[in-house]
Every structure is written in C-alpha cells, then in structure tokens.
Write an enzyme that holds these catalytic residues in place. Structure first.
Site, PDB file in Angstrom:
ATOM      1  N   SER A   1     -30.972  37.298  93.516  1.00 56.42           N
ATOM      2  CA  SER A   1     -32.181  36.949  92.776  1.00 56.42           C
ATOM      3  C   SER A   1     -32.404  37.822  91.547  1.00 56.42           C
ATOM      4  CB  SER A   1     -33.380  37.001  93.728  1.00 56.42           C
ATOM      5  OG  SER A   1     -34.536  36.515  93.093  1.00 56.42           O
ATOM      6  N   HIS A   2     -33.465  38.633  91.578  1.00 54.65           N
ATOM      7  CA  HIS A   2     -33.876  39.429  90.416  1.00 54.65           C
ATOM      8  C   HIS A   2     -33.254  40.826  90.435  1.00 54.65           C
ATOM      9  CE1 HIS A   2     -36.377  39.919  93.884  1.00 54.65           C
ATOM     10  NE2 HIS A   2     -36.753  41.101  93.464  1.00 54.65           N
TER      11      HIS A   2
ATOM     12  N   ASP B   1     -35.451  34.895  85.969  1.00 51.36           N
ATOM     13  CA  ASP B   1     -34.680  35.956  86.625  1.00 51.36           C
ATOM     14  C   ASP B   1     -33.239  35.499  86.809  1.00 51.36           C
ATOM     15  OD1 ASP B   1     -35.112  34.084  88.656  1.00 51.36           O
ATOM     16  OD2 ASP B   1     -35.167  35.605  90.227  1.00 51.36           O
TER      17      ASP B   1
ATOM     18  N   ASP C   1     -31.372  34.176  89.197  1.00 48.72           N
ATOM     19  CA  ASP C   1     -31.040  32.856  89.762  1.00 48.72           C
ATOM     20  C   ASP C   1     -32.029  31.779  89.327  1.00 48.72           C
ATOM     21  OD1 ASP C   1     -33.105  33.892  91.348  1.00 48.72           O
ATOM     22  OD2 ASP C   1     -32.427  32.870  93.152  1.00 48.72           O
TER      23      ASP C   1
ATOM     24  N   ASP D   1     -35.200  31.228  89.657  1.00 45.38           N
ATOM     25  CA  ASP D   1     -36.314  30.672  90.443  1.00 45.38           C
ATOM     26  C   ASP D   1     -37.638  31.353  90.089  1.00 45.38           C
ATOM     27  OD1 ASP D   1     -35.774  33.088  91.701  1.00 45.38           O
ATOM     28  OD2 ASP D   1     -35.779  32.275  93.733  1.00 45.38           O
ATOM     29  N   ARG D   2     -37.582  32.480  89.355  1.00 40.50           N
ATOM     30  CA  ARG D   2     -38.817  33.148  88.932  1.00 40.50           C
ATOM     31  C   ARG D   2     -39.059  32.910  87.444  1.00 40.50           C
ATOM     32  NH1 ARG D   2     -39.597  38.647  92.345  1.00 40.50           N
ATOM     33  NH2 ARG D   2     -38.681  37.876  94.256  1.00 40.50           N
TER      34      ARG D   2
END
Length: 582
Positions: free
Chosen positions: A123-124, A299, A301, A303-304
C-alpha cells in the site's frame, strides 16, 4: 509444454500473521527461500481445494520491488494447485481498486469470471530492496479476505510441511498482452496478460458524467494537477485524465510507476506528497506561480487519495462527508439515492452529521475495508470512508483513490456547470466552507508515533483501558490540563457487532467522548512492517459558523494538551513529538 507438480518439503516461519491488509514485511524477509511459497500455499489450503481447483485467479499489484519474481512464483504454485487460469495485469500492474473491479466486472474470452486474487502491495509503505513488500488475498466479491480466512491462513503457516509448485514451467512474459497455455496433470492451465486499465476505465465511465467533467477541465479558469507518487495510479492517470477527460499531460506528476516509487514514500499526505503540496501553494516557500484550482495524489497501490484546493487541504474525514452530501445531485451512479453511509471509528463525525441531516442509514465500523464490504454486499451502504485517506463506494469492495478524485471533479463540475464562462469558478475551498456553514466543522488531526517499542505501546493502551473505569479520575486529569475543555461523558473500548453476519470485533480502539461532541481516540495500527505505531486522533466539533474558519492546529491545541496528559505519552514512549501529523 507439459509441467510436473513438485511437492516441496518446508518448515514454518514465525510471524506470518496477515494484518488488516495482508502480510507486510521487509523485502529481505520475503526473499528468504520458501517464505512467500509457505504463505501462498497456506492461503490455498485455507481456501480449500474445492475453491482452488478450476478457479480463475488475478495476480498483480502495485509494481513494487520483488513483484515480478513473486508473480512468477504464484503462477507456478497456482498451476500446481489445480487453478485453471491466472489473469495478470500487463507488467504485473493493477491498482488494488482495479483488482476489485476486475474480479467483479471482467469476463474472459471463454466466459470465465475471476474467483479471487493475490494482490502484491504494501500500500502506502515505501518500496525497494531495503523497504517493504506485501501480499493479500481478495475474495470473489472483490473485497479483502474476512478474518475467518486470514485467521485460518495464519494457523496454516504455523504447521505447514509442504507446498506444491510447477517448478519446470517457464516464466511467463508479463510485459506483453496475450494468453500462454500449458498442460499439466489435471489438463490445461492458462495465463492471460491483459491491459491493466481498460476494465477500470469502463467502470469509471459508467459511474461518472465524463462529458461534464471534461467541460470543467477544458475551462480556461480551471487548472488541475494529479500526483501518482510513482505508484500504480500512473497506469491509469494518463488514460483517464488526459485521454478520456482532456487534461493537459503537464498536469500529471510522477505518473511513471517505479519499483522503488522513485525513492519516495508513496503516502498521499501533506508530509510525503511534497512536490504536489508545493505546487498547490501549501509548501513552506511561496512561489510566484499561481497554484492550480484542484490537486490530488494517490498512494502506491492507488486505493488512497488526497484532495487539495488552491492553498487549501481537504481532510479525508471532511472529504467523505462532502461527497456523501453532494453525491445524489452530482454523480449519475447515485442519482436514485444513497442506501446508507459508513465511516471507520477513528474518522471524524462529519459524516454522521450529514447522515442525520439527510436521514440516511449510518454505520460506524472498525478500521479495515472488509467491514464496509459486508454492508455493501447486503445493500446497506453506498458511500464510505476512513480518515487514513481512503474513500470509496459500493461500485467495488476496496477503497478507490481515482474514484474519489473523479467524485470531487464531478462535484466541482456540477457546481460550476452554469458558470464555466463566468468570472470566477466555485472552488474546492468554497465547497468545503459552505459545507461547514451548513453542518458545522469537525476540527481534526492525527498524531502518529511510529516504530514505538511494542511493549511500551501495549502498556500505554492497557493504562488507558484501566483509566476508563473512572470518569471522575479522567475529568480531574482533563480539568487539570485545560479548564476550557468540555467534560468526558463516555469512555470505552470500541467493539463492533456486524449487522450483516453478527460477528463481533473487540479491542478496536480506545475512545474518550466529550460533552460537546469532541473526541479523543487511541489505536495501535496494524499496517507497519516493524515495531508498533500508536495513532492518536483528536477531534473538536464547532457548530458556531463564526468559528469554523480557525486554524486547525490552533483550534485543537487544548485537546492535544489533554490527550498527551491523559495518555502519559512521553512517559510511556519516550517521544516528545509524533513522527507524523496529518
């Protein structure tokens, strides 16, 4: 070519417990021989052969370092475990929301539908040989595996003795689209490499009015900037913002996906998205150049999201509330109304006020997107969000950064649709200030204390739980710190009973609720790869519209003082200041 199935003897590794979003560790941990293989086989075993044999699985991720190797390993293990076909995004790239969309929407040439996915992302968190890697499994609804599955995966990692792999199968070229077919003991096995963006773009076009948004983007008064932080959002940004909506290519920043995210930290906040923050006029130095009207970041991936106006930051808690308040009018997908709204417990109560005002079903859930997924699958929730820069809707079962940007562009386009040739556009700041005037303002901040000694973090949390047994004692400390702060009227440890499946999630965060609607929340986060992270959430509600324009840190200063005194933060952790303030 015919492949053989090898049974490889292995022994368990400690600590392969998936958190809220899968297993995240340093790359050096993942590249140990058999480490990834153990986790993947433990996942197949948790799903049971009935779900795995003949299945169609998606395997892709955010393109971080070690992804390409991991994809080849998972393809060969899928073949050996009786999977029928694997779908891979070109170059191994698929954003987390796009994976969810592919599971839910994509139909293969032979009519096949995906039944699950391995998403390779942390992720982030930063990427590169010395940084983080991660893997998580998503189910047939497109959402993250529920706790019953992740618990079973973890149990399996503790007892695993062998894994299956088609070692002699050649690597698949994932840089070019097309199908590679192999023969194994159970028949044909296919790997299809497909275009990473097309399914996702098609879905976005079915949700939003692209024509209206492109009118906004072509207005000479509207300027736009999008920063992918060298994450996977770059695989979508050009297609959506430039090709479909007609934005200038120069409005895209850092949109080439890189294995190490260009050496940066792909977390879309005011600390890490430095280049965008400077361009939007929120940096330390004031440049002469006029900032764009609208800016956004993603971010690793994708998703944010972070939403910015000219010299103006929109908190994620406000963002989801504003999207919910405007969705029915501004976004075609919601034109027949919202089924309900939901937020994670630490997220500010801005959404609660909108829900009450618009008479919508409202849910407060633990942190973790799977809780929203349950509500959505049951048709109880349309829009949801969390303060950690995640916003989404029931179009998929993950948070969706580009969706959030398109939602904001839709609201701006709607508010300006009769005004595109006027003197002044309605701005991001105008929309937020108007919202505060209507609903009141939730001043809000989050303090992160990262890589704290795990024992010290547990002690602090235990101390707070014990303290909660006496409101008198709590209020004595509160008044001793600041006499101008309202009394605590309720203190508890958040527990959630899922209205859909009845499951109960305990120990989800420690809450102190004040008489005036303000809150303090303390949580241990499960998304880091080392040590413990204590998150402290501070929220002050202000209904008086003459007081909604204050500086956030100034408005929150009394509550911050109370929070640090109440928790004995410095005594327990040795930290005099947080690592990051958002």
């Amino acid at each position: 070519m015919v492949f053989k199935v090898s049974k490889v003897t292995t022994t368990p590794f400690d600590g392969q417990k998936p958190g809220t979003s899968g297993l995240r560790k340093k790359v050096k941990v993942f590249i140990q021989p058999q480490y990834l293989q153990n986790f993947v086989q433990s996942t197949f075993n948790a799903l049971t052969p009935a779900k795995v044999r003949g299945a169609t699985l998606v395997v892709s991720g955010d393109g971080r370092y070690y992804s390409k190797d991991a994809i080849q390993i998972i393809i060969k293990m899928s073949a050996a475990n009786g999977v029928r076909r694997v779908w891979v995004g070109q170059n191994g790239l698929l954003s987390t929301p796009a994976v969810s969309a592919v599971i839910r929407e994509r139909v293969g040439a032979d009519g096949s539908k995906a039944t699950g996915a391995f998403i390779l992302t942390a992720s982030h968190n930063p990427g590169g040989p010395h940084e983080d890697f991660g893997i998580k499994y998503n189910m047939e609804n497109g959402g993250p595996a529920p706790e019953a599955i992740t618990d079973q995966i973890f149990e399996n990692t503790k007892t695993i003795t062998e894994y299956l792999i088609a070692d002699d199968m050649p690597n698949v070229d994932i840089s070019a689209t097309g199908v590679s077919s192999f023969q194994g003991p159970e028949g044909q096995f296919d790997v299809e490499v497909f275009d990473s963006a097309s399914d996702y773009v098609k879905l976005m076009k079915s949700i939003f009015d692209f024509e209206l948004i492109s009118k906004l983007l072509s207005s000479p008064k509207f300027t736009f900037c999008y920063d992918a932080l060298h994450g996977v959002a770059g695989a979508y940004a050009n297609r959506i913002f430039v090709e479909e909506l007609g934005a200038q290519e120069s409005s895209l920043l850092n949109c080439v996906p890189k294995e190490d995210f260009g050496g940066g930290h792909p977390d879309p906040n005011l600390t890490y998205a430095k280049e965008l923050v400077a361009r939007m006029g929120l940096g330390k130095s004031n440049s002469e150049v006029e900032p764009p009207e609208f800016g956004a970041a993603a971010d690793g991936d994708a998703d944010r999201n972070m939403i910015l106006g000219k010299r103006f930051f929109v908190t994620p808690s406000d963002s989801v509330a504003i999207i919910a308040a405007n969705a029915v009018a501004a976004i075609p997908y919601f034109s027949s109304g919202l089924k309900g709204v939901a937020r994670s417990m630490p997220t500010s109560a801005a959404l609660d006020v909108v829900a009450k005002h618009l008479n919508l079903k409202f849910f407060e859930v633990p942190t973790g997107w799977k809780f929203f997924g349950n509500l959505m699958d049951a048709g109880m929730c349309s829009v949801c969000g969390e303060e950690s820069f995640g916003t989404g809707s029931d179009h998929i079962r993950e948070k969706d950064g580009i969706w959030a940007v398109l939602a904001w562009l839709s609201i701006l386009a709607y508010k300006n649709k009769d005004n595109l040739s006027g003197n002044k556009l309605v701005t991001v700041e105008d929309i937020v200030r108007q919202h505060w005037a209507t609903y009141g303002r939730h001043y809000y901040t989050r303090y992160d204390y990262e890589n704290v000694d795990a024992g010290a973090a547990k002690d602090l949390m235990a101390y707070l739980v014990k303290l909660q047994s006496s409101l008198d004692e709590i209020n004595t400390i509160v008044k001793g710190a600041r006499s101008d702060v309202s009394n605590v009227v309720n203190a508890d440890e958040f527990e959630y009973k899922d209205p859909v499946d009845g499951s109960i999630s305990k120990h989800q965060g420690i809450r102190f609720l004040f008489g005036d609607g303000s809150r303090l929340v303390f949580r241990l986060s499960g998304t880091g790869s080392e040590g413990a992270t204590i998150r402290l959430y501070i929220e002050q509600y202000e209904k008086d519209s003459s007081k909604t324009g204050r500086d956030s840190q100034e408005a929150l200063a009394p509550l911050v003082e109370v929070a640090l005194k109440l928790s004995k933060m410095q005594e327990f952790t040795g930290r005099s200041a947080p690592t990051v303030i958002t």
